[in-house]
Structures are given as structure tokens and as C-alpha cells.
Design a protein around this motif. Structure first.
Motif, PDB file in Angstrom:
ATOM      1  N   LYS A  37       0.831  -1.204   0.000  1.00 46.05           N
ATOM      2  CA  LYS A  37       0.000   0.000   0.000  1.00 46.05           C
ATOM      3  C   LYS A  37       0.871   1.261   0.000  1.00 46.05           C
ATOM      4  CE  LYS A  37      -3.712   2.286   2.549  1.00 46.05           C
ATOM      5  NZ  LYS A  37      -4.653   2.197   3.686  1.00 46.05           N
ATOM      6  N   MET A  40       2.586   1.635  -3.385  1.00 44.38           N
ATOM      7  CA  MET A  40       1.658   2.124  -4.416  1.00 44.38           C
ATOM      8  C   MET A  40       1.414   3.620  -4.241  1.00 44.38           C
ATOM      9  SD  MET A  40       0.486   0.016  -6.719  1.00 44.38           S
ATOM     10  CE  MET A  40       0.345  -1.726  -7.012  1.00 44.38           C
ATOM     11  N   THR A  51      -3.166   6.371 -12.225  1.00 40.98           N
ATOM     12  CA  THR A  51      -3.216   4.923 -12.015  1.00 40.98           C
ATOM     13  C   THR A  51      -2.929   4.186 -13.314  1.00 40.98           C
ATOM     14  OG1 THR A  51      -5.614   4.941 -12.330  1.00 40.98           O
ATOM     15  CG2 THR A  51      -4.807   5.014 -10.055  1.00 40.98           C
ATOM     16  N   LEU A  54       0.907   4.099 -13.805  1.00 46.58           N
ATOM     17  CA  LEU A  54       1.519   3.179 -12.842  1.00 46.58           C
ATOM     18  C   LEU A  54       1.181   1.736 -13.188  1.00 46.58           C
ATOM     19  CD1 LEU A  54       3.223   2.654 -10.390  1.00 46.58           C
ATOM     20  CD2 LEU A  54       1.214   3.080  -8.949  1.00 46.58           C
ATOM     21  N   VAL A  65      -4.027  -1.612  -9.151  1.00 43.22           N
ATOM     22  CA  VAL A  65      -3.364  -0.474  -8.505  1.00 43.22           C
ATOM     23  C   VAL A  65      -4.312   0.165  -7.498  1.00 43.22           C
ATOM     24  CG1 VAL A  65      -2.420   1.847  -8.891  1.00 43.22           C
ATOM     25  CG2 VAL A  65      -1.796  -0.024 -10.421  1.00 43.22           C
ATOM     26  N   TYR A  68      -4.718  -1.992  -4.280  1.00 42.72           N
ATOM     27  CA  TYR A  68      -3.577  -1.899  -3.362  1.00 42.72           C
ATOM     28  C   TYR A  68      -3.529  -0.539  -2.682  1.00 42.72           C
ATOM     29  CZ  TYR A  68      -1.548  -6.394  -4.480  1.00 42.72           C
ATOM     30  OH  TYR A  68      -1.336  -7.745  -4.602  1.00 42.72           O
ATOM     31  N   ARG A  69      -3.846   0.520  -3.428  1.00 41.88           N
ATOM     32  CA  ARG A  69      -3.849   1.860  -2.838  1.00 41.88           C
ATOM     33  C   ARG A  69      -4.903   1.954  -1.735  1.00 41.88           C
ATOM     34  NH1 ARG A  69      -5.425   6.866  -6.467  1.00 41.88           N
ATOM     35  NH2 ARG A  69      -7.268   5.588  -6.581  1.00 41.88           N
ATOM     36  N   LEU A  84       7.292  -3.837  -7.455  1.00 42.65           N
ATOM     37  CA  LEU A  84       7.049  -2.742  -6.505  1.00 42.65           C
ATOM     38  C   LEU A  84       8.334  -2.326  -5.807  1.00 42.65           C
ATOM     39  CD1 LEU A  84       3.638  -3.764  -4.885  1.00 42.65           C
ATOM     40  CD2 LEU A  84       4.108  -1.661  -6.163  1.00 42.65           C
ATOM     41  N   THR A  88       9.981   1.261  -6.587  1.00 46.47           N
ATOM     42  CA  THR A  88      10.054   2.163  -5.432  1.00 46.47           C
ATOM     43  C   THR A  88      11.492   2.580  -5.180  1.00 46.47           C
ATOM     44  OG1 THR A  88       8.089   1.180  -4.423  1.00 46.47           O
ATOM     45  CG2 THR A  88       9.536   2.416  -2.963  1.00 46.47           C
TER      46      THR A  88
END
Length: 196
Positions: A37, A40, A51, A54, A65, A68-69, A84, A88
Motif C-alpha cells: 500500500k 503504491m 493509475t 503506474l 493499482v 492496493y492503494r 514494486l 520504489t
């Protein structure tokens, strides 16, 4: 089957590229987000809230997406989890990373610890290729070339010759003071680590 389950296999990077990524992670001054989370949410800020962008970047659907957000999905499958983490960390603390890369390319160079098979163009029994474990400095000139190639999207095969040249210069020819003209190639990399 949902798009959460229909994920593509993760692309594999070579050992040299992975070692460069690990070296960059070691310069972070704060830890990167760990939960799916939080990752994301962070990545959405980097895509300006898109979104769609991403989802394309991660190879999943927009709905995945969004889930998960929102926190309705919390445990990504292996491929998404790897994507991820990679995405990240590639976006995390860009100024800290850029400063370390700049310093390595202009003044301090890098250190390399490598276990690989080294072969030479010279002849003689002591020059026969064999596996060696070497720890040596890489000059800022070579560090700059390696980092520029990495940034340009070079493959593992593109990086091997320049890393071999850098190791040859510092370790085998001791910055040009001995064994002039020696050329070493390295293959079968068992382990490699870089340090800024």
C-alpha cells in the motif's frame, strides 16, 4: 482468473546490474516504503496520481493499482512484489542517489568485490584463467563510464568489458605501473558487490 493473478514473469537483471542497484540502496538516508500500500501510494505520487501510468509501469491493471492503494489487496504475488520494490527503490531519494553517483564519477570512484573467472591475453602458466576473488578500487573515470552505461539502459553483456577493464587497470596493472598491455576478461561471475 483476475488480473491480479495474470501477472507476467519478472524480468531478470544480471549480477552486475543488481550489484549497482544494491550499492545505490546502501546510500539511502531513510528506508524506502515496505508495504504494498505504501509503495503504491509513493509510486502514484511519482506518476502524478495516474493509475493508468503506474499500472502500465508495473504490468498490472488499473483496478489492481486501485485495490492496493485502498488496502483491499495487501499481499502481492512474487512478480508484482519484485516490481514494486524495484520501482520504489529506483525512485526513492533521487538526490541522495545522484549525489553518490556524481561523487563516484568525479572524485572518489567505487570499490568492487568480485568473485569471477578471470582470463588473460598473455601466455604462461601464471596467466592461465581461473576463478579469483578480488577487492579493488575503480577509478572515477571507469566509475563514470559504468554508471553512464547503467543509466543508458545497458545490458549485462555491455557492462562486463568495462568492469573487466576497470579491474585490470587497478588490480592487475596497478594503474599502468606493471604488466602494460595486459587485458583481462571476466566471466562466470559468482558474486559481485559495488560500494560508493
Amino acid at each position: 482468473m483476475s488480473d491480479h493473478e495474470q501477472q507476467q514473469p519478472a524480468p531478470r537483471r544480471g549480477k552486475v546490474l543488481e550489484a549497482l542497484a544494491r550499492a545505490e540502496r546502501k546510500v539511502f538516508t531513510r528506508p524506502a516504503p515496505k508495504s504494498a500500500k505504501a509503495q503504491m501510494k509513493f509510486l502514484l505520487t511519482r506518476t502524478k496520481g495516474s493509475t493508468k501510468a503506474l499500472a502500465e509501469r508495473l504490468g498490472v491493471s488499473r483496478r489492481t493499482v486501485e485495490r492496493y492503494r485502498a488496502g483491499t489487496l495487501t499481499t502481492p504475488q512474487k512478480r508484482l512484489r519484485a516490481a514494486l520494490v524495484e520501482e520504489t527503490e529506483s525512485e526513492w531519494q533521487p538526490q541522495v542517489r545522484a549525489q553518490a553517483r556524481h561523487q563516484a564519477a568525479t572524485s572518489s570512484g567505487m570499490m568492487v568485490d568480485v568473485t569471477a573467472y578471470f582470463g588473460f591475453t598473455c601466455t604462461g602458466s601464471s596467466d592461465d584463467g581461473r576463478e579469483r576473488t578480488i577487492t579493488t578500487a575503480i577509478s572515477p573515470t571507469y566509475a563514470k563510464q559504468i554508471l553512464e552505461l547503467q543509466e543508458a539502459g545497458a545490458t549485462e553483456e555491455d557492462l562486463h568489458p568495462i568492469v573487466a577493464e576497470a579491474i585490470t587497470e587497478s588490480y592487475f596493472t596497478q594503474w599502468g605501473t606493471r604488466a602494460v598491455g595486459l587485458r583481462a576478461d571476466f566471466t562466470h561471475v559468482s558474486q559481485i558487490e559495488f560500494r560508493f
